[in-house]
Design a protein around this motif. Structure first.
Motif, PDB file in Angstrom:
ATOM      1  N   UNK A   7       0.833  -1.203   0.000  1.00 29.44           N
ATOM      2  CA  UNK A   7       0.000   0.000   0.000  1.00 29.44           C
ATOM      3  C   UNK A   7       0.868   1.255   0.000  1.00 29.44           C
ATOM      4  N   UNK A   8       0.281   2.334  -0.433  1.00 30.23           N
ATOM      5  CA  UNK A   8       0.993   3.609  -0.467  1.00 30.23           C
ATOM      6  C   UNK A   8       1.188   4.163   0.935  1.00 30.23           C
ATOM      7  N   UNK A   9       2.308   4.849   1.107  1.00 29.25           N
ATOM      8  CA  UNK A   9       2.600   5.562   2.347  1.00 29.25           C
ATOM      9  C   UNK A   9       2.642   7.045   2.003  1.00 29.25           C
ATOM     10  N   UNK A  10       1.888   7.836   2.743  1.00 27.75           N
ATOM     11  CA  UNK A  10       1.820   9.273   2.505  1.00 27.75           C
ATOM     12  C   UNK A  10       2.746   9.993   3.471  1.00 27.75           C
ATOM     13  N   UNK A  11       3.545  10.912   2.931  1.00 25.54           N
ATOM     14  CA  UNK A  11       4.422  11.761   3.745  1.00 25.54           C
ATOM     15  C   UNK A  11       4.154  13.216   3.369  1.00 25.54           C
ATOM     16  N   UNK A  12       4.259  14.090   4.361  1.00 27.89           N
ATOM     17  CA  UNK A  12       4.020  15.516   4.135  1.00 27.89           C
ATOM     18  C   UNK A  12       5.337  16.274   4.172  1.00 27.89           C
ATOM     19  N   UNK A  13       5.428  17.281   3.314  1.00 33.27           N
ATOM     20  CA  UNK A  13       6.627  18.107   3.210  1.00 33.27           C
ATOM     21  C   UNK A  13       6.213  19.561   3.050  1.00 33.27           C
ATOM     22  N   UNK A  14       7.104  20.448   3.422  1.00 34.88           N
ATOM     23  CA  UNK A  14       6.932  21.870   3.163  1.00 34.88           C
ATOM     24  C   UNK A  14       7.835  22.220   1.981  1.00 34.88           C
ATOM     25  N   UNK A  15       7.212  22.569   0.866  1.00 37.92           N
ATOM     26  CA  UNK A  15       7.954  22.839  -0.368  1.00 37.92           C
ATOM     27  C   UNK A  15       7.616  24.228  -0.873  1.00 37.92           C
ATOM     28  N   UNK A  16       8.631  25.024  -1.049  1.00 38.35           N
ATOM     29  CA  UNK A  16       8.455  26.388  -1.563  1.00 38.35           C
ATOM     30  C   UNK A  16       7.399  27.147  -0.767  1.00 38.35           C
ATOM     31  N   UNK A  17       7.399  26.944   0.548  1.00 38.67           N
ATOM     32  CA  UNK A  17       6.509  27.682   1.418  1.00 38.67           C
ATOM     33  C   UNK A  17       5.109  27.122   1.563  1.00 38.67           C
ATOM     34  N   UNK A  18       4.838  25.973   0.977  1.00 37.61           N
ATOM     35  CA  UNK A  18       3.509  25.380   1.159  1.00 37.61           C
ATOM     36  C   UNK A  18       3.637  23.899   1.511  1.00 37.61           C
ATOM     37  N   UNK A  19       2.654  23.404   2.235  1.00 36.52           N
ATOM     38  CA  UNK A  19       2.642  21.995   2.633  1.00 36.52           C
ATOM     39  C   UNK A  19       2.048  21.162   1.506  1.00 36.52           C
ATOM     40  N   UNK A  20       2.649  20.020   1.283  1.00 37.46           N
ATOM     41  CA  UNK A  20       2.119  19.085   0.296  1.00 37.46           C
ATOM     42  C   UNK A  20       2.367  17.673   0.784  1.00 37.46           C
ATOM     43  N   UNK A  21       1.576  16.770   0.315  1.00 38.57           N
ATOM     44  CA  UNK A  21       1.732  15.362   0.666  1.00 38.57           C
ATOM     45  C   UNK A  21       2.033  14.564  -0.586  1.00 38.57           C
ATOM     46  N   UNK A  22       2.852  13.534  -0.404  1.00 39.93           N
ATOM     47  CA  UNK A  22       3.213  12.639  -1.500  1.00 39.93           C
ATOM     48  C   UNK A  22       2.955  11.224  -1.035  1.00 39.93           C
ATOM     49  N   UNK A  23       2.272  10.454  -1.858  1.00 41.87           N
ATOM     50  CA  UNK A  23       1.997   9.051  -1.542  1.00 41.87           C
ATOM     51  C   UNK A  23       2.780   8.166  -2.505  1.00 41.87           C
ATOM     52  N   UNK A  24       3.622   7.312  -1.933  1.00 44.52           N
ATOM     53  CA  UNK A  24       4.433   6.383  -2.718  1.00 44.52           C
ATOM     54  C   UNK A  24       4.444   5.021  -2.056  1.00 44.52           C
ATOM     55  N   UNK A  25       4.802   4.024  -2.812  1.00 46.96           N
ATOM     56  CA  UNK A  25       4.989   2.692  -2.278  1.00 46.96           C
ATOM     57  C   UNK A  25       6.194   2.685  -1.347  1.00 46.96           C
ATOM     58  N   UNK A  26       6.182   1.826  -0.329  1.00 46.54           N
ATOM     59  CA  UNK A  26       7.297   1.784   0.624  1.00 46.54           C
ATOM     60  C   UNK A  26       8.655   1.561  -0.045  1.00 46.54           C
ATOM     61  N   UNK A  27       8.661   0.790  -1.106  1.00 42.32           N
ATOM     62  CA  UNK A  27       9.923   0.507  -1.804  1.00 42.32           C
ATOM     63  C   UNK A  27      10.520   1.776  -2.402  1.00 42.32           C
TER      64      UNK A  27
END
Length: 78
Positions: free
Chosen positions: A3-23
């Motif tokens: 299953x996908x794992x979602x992580x949040x980041x602050x990029x260029x002053x805004x928060x965004x989430x990225x969902x990727x496979x654990x691998x």
């Protein structure tokens, strides 16, 4: 694949989430480690150079693929 794992980041002053496979997260952590940057720093660098049309998750997957192919070529004795 898992299953996908979602992580949040602050990029260029805004928060965004990225969902990727654990691998892919594992591969990206290894790339970050080899470049002596944090995972967040690696994600930010990919975000800064992408074309704005390609999704960030796709750009990160392509980076992981290119890195894996490069490592495979470097380890090929032929």
């Amino acid at each position: 694949m898992s299953d996908l794992i979602k992580r949040s980041f602050s990029l260029a002053g805004h928060r965004t989430s990225v969902a990727l496979e654990p691998e892919f997260w594992d591969a990206l952590r290894e790339i970050a480690r080899s470049r002596t940057v944090s995972l967040a720093g690696l994600v930010a660098s990919v975000d800064a150079v992408r074309d704005g049309v390609t999704p960030l998750a796709s750009s990160l997957r392509v980076l992981a693929l290119h890195d894996a192919l490069s490592r495979a070529r470097d380890s090929d004795p032929a």
